[in-house]
Design an enzyme around this catalytic site. Structure first.
Site, short mmCIF file in Angstrom:
data_model
loop_
_atom_site.label_atom_id
_atom_site.label_comp_id
_atom_site.label_asym_id
_atom_site.label_seq_id
_atom_site.Cartn_x
_atom_site.Cartn_y
_atom_site.Cartn_z
N ASN A 9 0.88 -1.17 0.00
CA ASN A 9 0.00 0.00 0.00
C ASN A 9 0.92 1.21 0.00
OD1 ASN A 9 -1.77 2.06 0.51
ND2 ASN A 9 -2.29 1.42 2.60
N TRP A 10 1.07 1.78 -1.19
CA TRP A 10 2.03 2.89 -1.31
C TRP A 10 1.54 4.16 -0.64
CZ3 TRP A 10 3.87 2.77 -7.18
CH2 TRP A 10 4.57 1.57 -7.40
N LYS A 11 0.28 4.21 -0.33
CA LYS A 11 -0.32 5.44 0.23
C LYS A 11 0.00 6.62 -0.71
CE LYS A 11 -0.14 3.33 4.71
NZ LYS A 11 -0.08 3.48 6.18
N HIS A 95 -9.48 1.61 4.67
CA HIS A 95 -8.20 1.75 5.38
C HIS A 95 -8.41 2.71 6.55
CE1 HIS A 95 -4.14 2.90 6.37
NE2 HIS A 95 -3.77 1.75 5.82
N GLU A 97 -6.75 5.09 7.64
CA GLU A 97 -6.52 6.51 7.34
C GLU A 97 -7.75 7.12 6.67
OE1 GLU A 97 -2.78 5.84 5.35
OE2 GLU A 97 -1.95 5.26 7.30
N GLU A 167 -5.69 -4.62 10.65
CA GLU A 167 -4.63 -3.64 10.86
C GLU A 167 -4.90 -2.87 12.15
OE1 GLU A 167 -2.59 -2.50 6.97
OE2 GLU A 167 -4.39 -1.29 7.05
N GLY A 173 2.32 2.41 10.67
CA GLY A 173 3.28 3.49 10.46
C GLY A 173 4.00 3.91 11.75
N SER A 212 3.17 -2.00 10.35
CA SER A 212 4.62 -2.10 10.58
C SER A 212 5.18 -3.49 10.32
CB SER A 212 5.00 -1.60 11.98
OG SER A 212 4.60 -0.26 12.14
N GLY A 233 2.72 -1.06 4.27
CA GLY A 233 2.86 0.36 3.94
C GLY A 233 4.31 0.72 3.71
N GLY A 234 4.94 1.26 4.74
CA GLY A 234 6.32 1.76 4.62
C GLY A 234 7.29 0.81 3.94
#
Ligand code: PGA
Length: 250
Positions: A9-11, A95, A97, A167, A173, A212, A233-234
């Site tokens: 998930n590149w966001k 998600h 966010e 999640e 993150g 994470s 993500g990251g």
């Protein structure tokens, strides 16, 4: 036997040149490794670039969100048909966010799931509790409510056509990962919720862990019985890290 799905998930990250290098790195590494099913979910504007670079590879791609509407006067929105036009296979819905920063509630997320699935996309439904909710001891209540909203909207059979991503919001993150046992406990609970409606669906549906997950902790998490992949993500922004996770799931 559930085939694990590792989805990046590149966001809101990337640029044409960064994406080019990242995708080339992932492609090269995937070719050498026998790995799980792999996908990347890019910002809308880069989906054509991803589609072009990943065409003909075993790596799928997807969006990070979609509109509940089919077309028309909805400035700034993207429809399921548009994602399909660029051969997206997956789309993330709900998600955390989107839930916390953009006010998406359970009902809207369930509707997005329905619209995506009806159109022919595979929705990845994100659920999970905040730190406050975990500390209050209501993690199970929260995920049960989030799952129920989706089942009420689409039914258990349709829910089973998607993917669920557990999640914990406090792990996203933050560098704080749920321990394998903490994650497994919630995954087993989620599967139990599904089994109460339909045992076969519960056995079949993939439940990813997200929050994470990285090259160092992926193997332990993915070894747990009810963890069927990861939403990353990251660590999905570096080919080497993402590939290490993909390989750990293979
Ligand atoms: P993270 O994000 O891996 O950077 O914690 C996961 C996610 O938000 O899907």
């Amino acid at each position: 036997m559930r085939k694990p799905l590792i989805a990046g998930n590149w966001k809101m990250n990337g640029s044409r040149s960064d994406n080019k290098a990242l995708l080339a790195g992932i492609k090269a590494g995937i070719a050498k490794a026998k790995v799980a099913e792999v996908a990347v979910c890019a910002p809308y504007i880069y989906i054509p670039q991803v589609a072009e670079q990943l065409a003909g590879t075993p790596i799928a791609w997807g969006g990070q969100n979609l509109s509940t509407e089919a077309k028309g006067a909805f400035t700034g929105e993207i429809s399921a048909a548009m994602l399909l036009d660029f051969k997206c296979k997956y789309v993330i819905v709900g998600h955390s966010e989107r839930r916390t920063l953009y006010g998406e509630d359970d009902a809207l997320v369930a509707k997005k799931f329905a619209v995506a699935e009806q159109a022919g996309l595979i929705p990845i439904l994100c659920i999970g509790e905040t730190l406050e909710e975990r500390e209050k001891g209501i993690t199970e209540q929260v995920v049960a409510r989030q799952i129920k909203a989706a089942i009420d909207e689409v039914g258990i059979a349709t829910l089973g056509k998607g993917v669920i991503a557990y999640e914990p919001v406090w792990a996203i993150g933050t560098g704080k990962t749920a321990s394998p046992q903490q994650a497994q406990d919630v995954h087993a609970f989620i599967r139990g919720q599904l089994a109460a409606h339909d045992k076969a669906v519960a056995e079949k549906v993939r439940i990813q862990y997200g929050g994470s997950m990285n090259a160092g902790n992926a193997k332990e998490l993915l070894a747990m019985q009810d963890i069927d992949g990861g939403l990353i993500g990251g660590a999905s922004l570096k080919a080497e890290d993402f590939l290490a996770i993909c390989t750990a799931a293979g």
